[in-house]
Design an enzyme around this catalytic site. Structure first.
Site, mmCIF file in Angstrom:
data_model
loop_
_atom_site.group_PDB
_atom_site.id
_atom_site.type_symbol
_atom_site.label_atom_id
_atom_site.label_comp_id
_atom_site.label_asym_id
_atom_site.label_seq_id
_atom_site.Cartn_x
_atom_site.Cartn_y
_atom_site.Cartn_z
ATOM 1 N N GLY A 1 82.791 70.231 -15.242
ATOM 2 C CA GLY A 1 83.405 71.191 -14.328
ATOM 3 C C GLY A 1 84.916 71.082 -14.392
ATOM 4 O O GLY A 1 85.448 70.004 -14.698
ATOM 5 N N HIS B 1 88.748 70.887 -5.149
ATOM 6 C CA HIS B 1 89.990 70.955 -5.941
ATOM 7 C C HIS B 1 90.846 72.152 -5.520
ATOM 8 O O HIS B 1 92.068 72.063 -5.465
ATOM 9 C CB HIS B 1 89.675 71.092 -7.442
ATOM 10 C CG HIS B 1 89.487 69.793 -8.156
ATOM 11 N ND1 HIS B 1 90.458 68.816 -8.218
ATOM 12 C CD2 HIS B 1 88.439 69.306 -8.867
ATOM 13 C CE1 HIS B 1 90.010 67.793 -8.928
ATOM 14 N NE2 HIS B 1 88.777 68.055 -9.333
ATOM 15 N N HIS C 1 82.539 69.692 -5.462
ATOM 16 C CA HIS C 1 83.669 68.911 -6.001
ATOM 17 C C HIS C 1 84.767 69.863 -6.496
ATOM 18 O O HIS C 1 85.951 69.654 -6.229
ATOM 19 C CB HIS C 1 83.137 68.019 -7.135
ATOM 20 C CG HIS C 1 84.176 67.238 -7.886
ATOM 21 N ND1 HIS C 1 84.166 65.855 -7.957
ATOM 22 C CD2 HIS C 1 85.250 67.632 -8.618
ATOM 23 C CE1 HIS C 1 85.204 65.447 -8.691
ATOM 24 N NE2 HIS C 1 85.867 66.507 -9.115
ATOM 25 N N GLU C 2 84.352 70.927 -7.196
ATOM 26 C CA GLU C 2 85.342 71.868 -7.756
ATOM 27 C C GLU C 2 86.018 72.700 -6.667
ATOM 28 O O GLU C 2 87.230 72.942 -6.731
ATOM 29 C CB GLU C 2 84.670 72.796 -8.790
ATOM 30 C CG GLU C 2 84.061 72.094 -9.998
ATOM 31 C CD GLU C 2 84.995 71.126 -10.687
ATOM 32 O OE1 GLU C 2 86.223 71.323 -10.669
ATOM 33 O OE2 GLU C 2 84.489 70.129 -11.245
ATOM 34 N N CYS D 1 86.114 62.334 -12.234
ATOM 35 C CA CYS D 1 86.947 63.533 -12.239
ATOM 36 C C CYS D 1 87.878 63.477 -13.446
ATOM 37 O O CYS D 1 88.449 62.423 -13.728
ATOM 38 C CB CYS D 1 87.763 63.586 -10.948
ATOM 39 S SG CYS D 1 88.841 65.017 -10.839
ATOM 40 N N LEU D 2 88.017 64.603 -14.133
ATOM 41 C CA LEU D 2 88.899 64.618 -15.316
ATOM 42 C C LEU D 2 90.350 64.318 -14.938
ATOM 43 O O LEU D 2 91.128 63.866 -15.772
ATOM 44 C CB LEU D 2 88.808 65.982 -16.019
ATOM 45 C CG LEU D 2 87.474 66.286 -16.696
ATOM 46 C CD1 LEU D 2 87.467 67.709 -17.243
ATOM 47 C CD2 LEU D 2 87.185 65.288 -17.817
ATOM 48 N N GLN E 1 93.598 72.031 -12.123
ATOM 49 C CA GLN E 1 93.620 70.846 -12.982
ATOM 50 C C GLN E 1 94.375 71.086 -14.290
ATOM 51 O O GLN E 1 94.715 70.135 -14.993
ATOM 52 C CB GLN E 1 92.188 70.363 -13.282
ATOM 53 C CG GLN E 1 91.505 69.781 -12.054
ATOM 54 C CD GLN E 1 90.092 69.340 -12.387
ATOM 55 O OE1 GLN E 1 89.172 70.138 -12.370
ATOM 56 N NE2 GLN E 1 89.922 68.064 -12.709
#
Ligand code: ZN
Length: 174
Positions: A46, A140, A136-137, A94-95, A51
């Protein structure tokens, strides 16, 4: 399509609140294509536009295990309209917070309203991993990171570690 640089904590942009997209046009579709390519390359399941430094309410996801059969999802202006009281726990990463993982409880199911790749209104009933991932997204998009659900002590430990990693990386570049 183009690969974009993923912003890493403690980059302050990750704390910005993203703004709604007015129209799903070619510019937004190009953004979604770039995000998907960047997410696959990372690799991740995701990615939110913030990000890659773009504060727009856009998310891409692909939970398919088989890399040959891609199953991308595109969400513009996603909004949770219902969530279950029942919680489920996943070990999240998380990236933007590399190499850090923690068990986080979130509603097991949720319903998400969004515009798709073509700007059509959709509603998806998510559960399990899909539910955790979209929550989660969407976090963000509101400047929230999974470490915000941890104790202050744990959260500060992770931030400190990443700040140190960043300094070391800079030292090598210089
Ligand atoms: Zn993330």
């Amino acid at each position: 399509m183009a690969l974009k640089e993923i912003k890493i904590l403690p980059d302050k942009i990750l704390r910005e609140k993203s703004v709604p997209v007015e129209k799903v046009n070619n510019e937004i579709r190009k953004l979604m294509d770039d995000m998907l390519q960047t997410m696959y390359a990372a690799p991740g399941i995701g990615l939110a536009a913030i990000q890659i430094g773009i504060p727009k309410r856009v998310v891409v996801m692909d939970l398919s295990k088989d890399k040959e059969k891609k199953d991308p999802f595109y969400f513009v202006n996603p909004e949770i309209v219902w969530k279950s009281e029942n919680l489920v726990s996943y070990e999240e990463g998380c990236l933007s917070i590399p190499n850090q993982f923690a068990e986080i409880d979130r509603p097991e199911k949720c319903h998400v309203k969004f515009l798709d790749y073509f700007g059509k209104q959709q509603l998806i009933k998510a559960d399990g991993l899909f539910s955790t991932c979209i929550q989660h997204e969407i976090d963000h998009l509101n400047g929230i990171l999974f470490i915000d659900y941890l104790s202050k002590l744990k959260k500060n430990m992770i931030i400190k570690k990443l700040s140190k990693q960043k300094k070391e990386l800079e030292r090598i570049i210089v």
